[in-house]
Write an enzyme that holds these catalytic residues in place. Sequence first.
Site, short mmCIF file in Angstrom:
data_model
loop_
_atom_site.label_atom_id
_atom_site.label_comp_id
_atom_site.label_asym_id
_atom_site.label_seq_id
_atom_site.Cartn_x
_atom_site.Cartn_y
_atom_site.Cartn_z
NE ARG A 102 -39.02 -34.08 -19.44
CZ ARG A 102 -38.80 -34.04 -20.76
NH1 ARG A 102 -39.84 -34.06 -21.59
NH2 ARG A 102 -37.58 -33.97 -21.27
CG HIS A 129 -33.55 -30.52 -20.50
ND1 HIS A 129 -33.43 -31.77 -19.93
CD2 HIS A 129 -34.14 -30.73 -21.72
CE1 HIS A 129 -33.91 -32.68 -20.76
NE2 HIS A 129 -34.35 -32.08 -21.85
CD GLN A 132 -31.25 -32.13 -25.43
OE1 GLN A 132 -32.18 -32.91 -25.31
NE2 GLN A 132 -30.39 -32.22 -26.43
CG ASP A 224 -36.08 -25.23 -26.41
OD1 ASP A 224 -36.81 -26.04 -27.03
OD2 ASP A 224 -36.09 -25.13 -25.16
CB CYS A 264 -33.20 -29.60 -26.91
SG CYS A 264 -34.56 -28.42 -26.86
NE ARG A 292 -31.26 -36.17 -23.31
CZ ARG A 292 -32.52 -35.80 -23.11
NH1 ARG A 292 -33.15 -35.08 -24.01
NH2 ARG A 292 -33.15 -36.10 -21.99
N1 NVA Z 1 -37.85 -25.76 -23.34
C1 NVA Z 1 -38.52 -26.99 -23.75
C2 NVA Z 1 -37.53 -28.10 -23.82
C3 NVA Z 1 -38.11 -29.42 -24.26
C4 NVA Z 1 -37.10 -30.52 -24.29
C5 NVA Z 1 -39.63 -27.29 -22.76
O1 NVA Z 1 -39.42 -27.17 -21.56
O2 NVA Z 1 -40.74 -27.65 -23.21
N1 CP Z 2 -35.18 -32.94 -25.74
C1 CP Z 2 -36.01 -33.60 -24.91
O1 CP Z 2 -35.83 -33.65 -23.68
O2 CP Z 2 -37.06 -34.21 -25.54
P1 CP Z 2 -38.34 -34.91 -24.89
O3 CP Z 2 -39.21 -33.82 -24.33
O4 CP Z 2 -38.97 -35.67 -26.01
O5 CP Z 2 -37.87 -35.82 -23.77
#
Ligand code: NVA
Ligand code: CP
Length: 307
Positions: A102, A129, A132, A224, A264, A292
């Site tokens: 990540r 992502h 997800q 989101d 998500c 997930r």
């Molecule tokens: N768009 C959000 C998704 C989190 C799972 C982010 O990148 O923070």
């Molecule tokens: N939806 C998701 O990826 O959540 P986290 O940021 O908690 O991993």
Amino acid sequence: MAHKDFVTLHDWTPAEMGDLLDLSARIKARPQEFRRALDGLALGLYFEKPSTRTRVSFEVGIFELGGTGLYLSPRDLQIGRGETIADTARVLSRYLGGIMARTFGHEVVTELARWASIPVINGLTDKLHPCQALTDYFTLREKKGKLSGLKLCYVGDGNNMCHSLAFGAAKVGVHFTAACPEGYLPDPALLEQAREDGRETGAVIEVVTDPVEGVKGADAVYTDVWASMGQEEEREKRLRDFQGFQVNLELFSRAKDDAIFMHCLPAHHGEEVTEEVCEHERSVIFDQAENRLHCQKAVMVTLMGKK
Ligand code: NVA
Ligand code: CP
């Protein structure tokens, strides 16, 4: 299966996506049959950003497949002191069975994938992502019994989630509408790629700037956060710019009568979505979170399992 990595759904054919969804269902129904699937393998979990779902579902997932997870933070790795991604990827490949990453920059994940000789799984970048989105189409199929011909409307920021949902829709034949304010539209180049992908399945990928128009006829309404990880300083401006894009009961009621609500998570209650919609009987947000685990097990088994 020719794939080594799971970096973007764009790389996976509709048939391969279907295989991942079917394997996810088998794993969810009979997890005990997969208890030795990745016996003795270690998965590195590299996180530049925080996580609840991704970290816990991958750690538990690899454990339930007979392997072990290893949390890797850039603060602890020599990456924090300047060791290159190329060297790190080649070193980690000598110890691990796979790497989940990540990162902020999407190029970090593509660079890791380029140099690693083991599978690399994208656990979220600023651009995409895919774990997800795969899970979300699995959840949608579980709730509606099919995917082809359904309509999903994503309301809000044209961000990583929006991009991966568009790619996923193109592969599974879902009609995808992004309803985003001017200035926050999804990346046009990525959307064009998704549109091209969609020709094979008949998926329509469209963008509108009116959320009411967007959710009309939708089988699923998805949102989101308005400020993603790394955009915290823009929060106040975004709160103003996204007025009218909140998924509340009024907007949700404009979708189909049996539409489901998806997110998500994490959610900012009272911002992109109201409490009533999160807690609605047609909200499936915690099923998405659970799935997930099952879907990522399918990804790990497919990439890291014995060929
Ligand atoms: N768009 C959000 C998704 C989190 C799972 C982010 O990148 O923070
Ligand atoms: N939806 C998701 O990826 O959540 P986290 O940021 O908690 O991993």
